[in-house]
Design an enzyme around this catalytic site. Sequence first.
Site, short mmCIF file in Angstrom:
data_model
loop_
_atom_site.label_atom_id
_atom_site.label_comp_id
_atom_site.label_asym_id
_atom_site.label_seq_id
_atom_site.Cartn_x
_atom_site.Cartn_y
_atom_site.Cartn_z
N ARG A 149 -11.71 -5.17 -8.49
CA ARG A 149 -11.05 -4.94 -7.43
C ARG A 149 -10.06 -3.87 -7.42
O ARG A 149 -10.49 -2.55 -6.95
CB ARG A 149 -10.26 -6.16 -6.40
CG ARG A 149 -9.94 -6.07 -4.96
CD ARG A 149 -8.92 -5.03 -5.00
NE ARG A 149 -7.60 -5.65 -5.44
CZ ARG A 149 -6.42 -5.03 -5.57
NH1 ARG A 149 -6.37 -3.72 -5.04
NH2 ARG A 149 -5.37 -5.54 -6.09
N ASP A 150 -9.15 -4.00 -8.06
CA ASP A 150 -7.96 -2.81 -8.35
C ASP A 150 -8.52 -1.91 -9.20
O ASP A 150 -8.51 -0.53 -8.97
CB ASP A 150 -6.75 -3.33 -8.86
CG ASP A 150 -5.58 -2.68 -8.51
OD1 ASP A 150 -5.80 -1.59 -7.67
OD2 ASP A 150 -4.32 -2.93 -8.66
N HIS A 175 2.48 -7.12 -12.14
CA HIS A 175 1.24 -6.26 -11.64
C HIS A 175 1.67 -4.74 -12.40
O HIS A 175 2.45 -4.25 -11.12
CB HIS A 175 0.93 -6.37 -10.46
CG HIS A 175 -0.58 -5.60 -10.01
ND1 HIS A 175 -1.58 -6.11 -9.59
CD2 HIS A 175 -0.59 -4.38 -9.82
CE1 HIS A 175 -2.41 -5.32 -9.16
NE2 HIS A 175 -1.89 -4.05 -9.05
N HIS A 190 0.75 -0.81 -13.09
CA HIS A 190 -0.11 0.24 -13.22
C HIS A 190 0.57 0.98 -14.32
O HIS A 190 1.79 0.95 -14.59
CB HIS A 190 -0.25 0.97 -12.16
CG HIS A 190 -1.03 0.35 -11.08
ND1 HIS A 190 -2.43 0.64 -10.86
CD2 HIS A 190 -0.78 -0.54 -10.08
CE1 HIS A 190 -3.01 0.03 -9.84
NE2 HIS A 190 -1.86 -1.04 -9.48
N CYS A 211 -4.81 3.24 -6.57
CA CYS A 211 -4.75 2.65 -5.14
C CYS A 211 -5.12 3.84 -4.30
O CYS A 211 -4.20 4.96 -4.32
CB CYS A 211 -3.35 2.01 -4.76
SG CYS A 211 -3.59 1.70 -3.15
N ASN A 256 -4.63 0.57 -13.73
CA ASN A 256 -3.84 -0.73 -14.04
C ASN A 256 -3.87 -0.70 -15.52
O ASN A 256 -4.78 -0.20 -16.25
CB ASN A 256 -4.70 -1.96 -13.55
CG ASN A 256 -4.81 -2.01 -12.08
OD1 ASN A 256 -5.69 -1.39 -11.46
ND2 ASN A 256 -3.97 -2.85 -11.56
P1 HMG Z 1 -6.26 -0.19 11.23
O1 HMG Z 1 -7.32 1.18 11.52
O2 HMG Z 1 -4.91 -0.14 11.80
O3 HMG Z 1 -7.16 -1.58 11.79
O4 HMG Z 1 -6.50 -0.61 9.93
P2 HMG Z 1 -7.60 -1.83 13.25
O5 HMG Z 1 -7.14 -3.46 13.28
O6 HMG Z 1 -7.01 -0.87 14.41
O7 HMG Z 1 -9.06 -1.91 13.39
C1 HMG Z 1 -9.64 -0.74 13.30
C2 HMG Z 1 -11.25 -0.88 12.76
O8 HMG Z 1 -11.32 -1.53 11.65
C3 HMG Z 1 -11.82 -1.80 13.81
O9 HMG Z 1 -13.42 -1.33 13.82
C4 HMG Z 1 -11.82 -3.10 13.00
O10 HMG Z 1 -12.93 -4.17 13.33
C5 HMG Z 1 -11.89 -2.77 11.79
P3 HMG Z 1 -13.88 -0.44 14.78
O11 HMG Z 1 -13.53 -1.18 16.39
O12 HMG Z 1 -13.02 0.88 14.71
O13 HMG Z 1 -15.28 -0.36 14.45
N1 HMG Z 1 -11.60 -3.79 10.80
C6 HMG Z 1 -11.79 -4.34 9.60
N2 HMG Z 1 -13.25 -4.31 9.16
C7 HMG Z 1 -13.35 -5.00 8.32
N3 HMG Z 1 -12.78 -5.94 7.83
C8 HMG Z 1 -11.47 -5.91 8.02
C9 HMG Z 1 -11.08 -5.28 9.16
N4 HMG Z 1 -9.77 -4.99 9.94
C10 HMG Z 1 -10.10 -4.15 10.74
N5 HMG Z 1 -10.50 -6.75 7.35
C11 HMG Z 1 -6.26 -2.25 8.13
C12 HMG Z 1 -5.68 -1.61 9.46
C13 HMG Z 1 -5.28 -3.19 7.57
C14 HMG Z 1 -7.70 -2.91 8.14
C15 HMG Z 1 -6.41 -0.85 7.05
O14 HMG Z 1 -5.35 0.01 7.15
C16 HMG Z 1 -6.82 -1.45 5.54
O15 HMG Z 1 -8.02 -1.68 5.49
N6 HMG Z 1 -6.10 -1.26 4.69
C17 HMG Z 1 -6.33 -1.58 3.29
C18 HMG Z 1 -6.17 -0.52 2.34
C19 HMG Z 1 -6.45 -1.08 1.05
O16 HMG Z 1 -7.23 -1.82 0.77
N7 HMG Z 1 -5.68 -0.54 -0.05
C20 HMG Z 1 -5.96 -1.11 -1.40
C21 HMG Z 1 -5.70 -2.01 -1.66
S1 HMG Z 1 -3.86 -2.66 -2.02
C22 HMG Z 1 -3.48 -2.16 -3.73
O17 HMG Z 1 -4.32 -1.76 -4.20
C23 HMG Z 1 -2.41 -2.79 -3.97
C24 HMG Z 1 -2.33 -4.06 -5.10
O18 HMG Z 1 -3.23 -3.53 -6.27
C25 HMG Z 1 -0.82 -4.19 -5.70
C26 HMG Z 1 -0.18 -2.81 -6.17
O19 HMG Z 1 -0.71 -2.35 -7.25
O20 HMG Z 1 0.74 -2.25 -5.38
C27 HMG Z 1 -2.80 -5.06 -4.17
MG MG Z 2 -2.61 -2.42 -8.05
#
Ligand code: HMG
Ligand code: MG
Length: 285
Positions: free
Chosen positions: A12-13, A204, A206, A237, A246
């Site tokens: 995933r990450d 966690h 990086h 990310c 990571n």
């Molecule tokens: P948004 O654009 O504000 O969402 O994004 P929305 O609720 O307004 O929806 C917009 C569109 O997205 C809609 O579709 C929804 O249906 C769809 P449309 O009507 O335009 O066709 N949608 C989805 N589709 C599939 N699955 C879903 C989903 N939710 C909405 N779950 C949102 C808000 C949270 C969805 C967006 O910002 C997002 O996906 N963010 C995730 C970013 C991400 O994945 N970052 C990396 C992971 S975190 C990380 O790596 C950190 C970590 O490792 C720890 C660290 O190191 O810090 C964990």
């Molecule tokens: Mg991370």
Amino acid sequence: MERVEIFEVGPRDGLQNEPRPIPLEEKLALIDLLSQAGFRRIEVASFVSPKWVPQMADSGEVLAGIRRAAGVRYAALTPNMKGLERAIAARADEVAIFASASEGFSKSNLNCSIEESFERFAPLAEAAKAAGLPVRGYVSCATDCPFDGAIAPAAVAAVAGRLWAMGCYEVSVADTIGRGTAEAVGAMLDAVLGEVPASGLAGHFHDTGGQALQNIGVSLEKGLRVFDAAVGGLGGCPYAPGAAGNVATEAVADYLAAAGYETGLKRDILAQAGQMARAMRGAGE
Ligand code: HMG
Ligand code: MG
């Protein structure tokens, strides 16, 4: 020997940030190999918006295609209810919600404020509980934020405490951009330990600044016994500019062994998986 667990987050990450669209078969081969390495938990999927992170769009197929090993829990990120519904349909064994200690990163990563993110997480945590799914929590930017700079330990403790109070069985504090010094990590953990017991925390890190192992050492001194890592040191990310890989699982396993801890991991399989992961790396790496 005392046990320390490595929570493998490479599929995933590690992969979410790769520019090359990685074929499903390659992901399945990596996860199937990792399933033989001795991990108890592997994060393999992310049910976020496919527009935001195209690399994770096939998460449902990943969970459907892997050969599930007995005793291994396959985890998925879920940012909102839609993500949880997808994770349940795909039969994830546990899910993770991810909050940020900084407003700048919350906006960049989740398109909402910290407060709004908790409004989304509350019903998700309830529904996951009702479905019998354990929920893990992440706190991003636990020392530094790419947008807001250094983060106050109290801000991290507040977010970690909220995730814990929401029922997360474990809270993983993340140095998202690998800038944390030993001193900053120590001060941050001192604050977080006021809200969450060491037995409920994971680290966690990086490895952007090459300080991840040292920060794991600091965390061990503070009582943490779970660390996230990605095989082959993959990762970053997409919404955190400058977030490099990571910390590599192989490096953490060696570090822990040298420090006298047992991880239960098979070193030869980790080496093979590390090689496979590095070979999956796309252009620009
Ligand atoms: P948004 O654009 O504000 O969402 O994004 P929305 O609720 O307004 O929806 C917009 C569109 O997205 C809609 O579709 C929804 O249906 C769809 P449309 O009507 O335009 O066709 N949608 C989805 N589709 C599939 N699955 C879903 C989903 N939710 C909405 N779950 C949102 C808000 C949270 C969805 C967006 O910002 C997002 O996906 N963010 C995730 C970013 C991400 O994945 N970052 C990396 C992971 S975190 C990380 O790596 C950190 C970590 O490792 C720890 C660290 O190191 O810090 C964990
Ligand atoms: Mg991370």
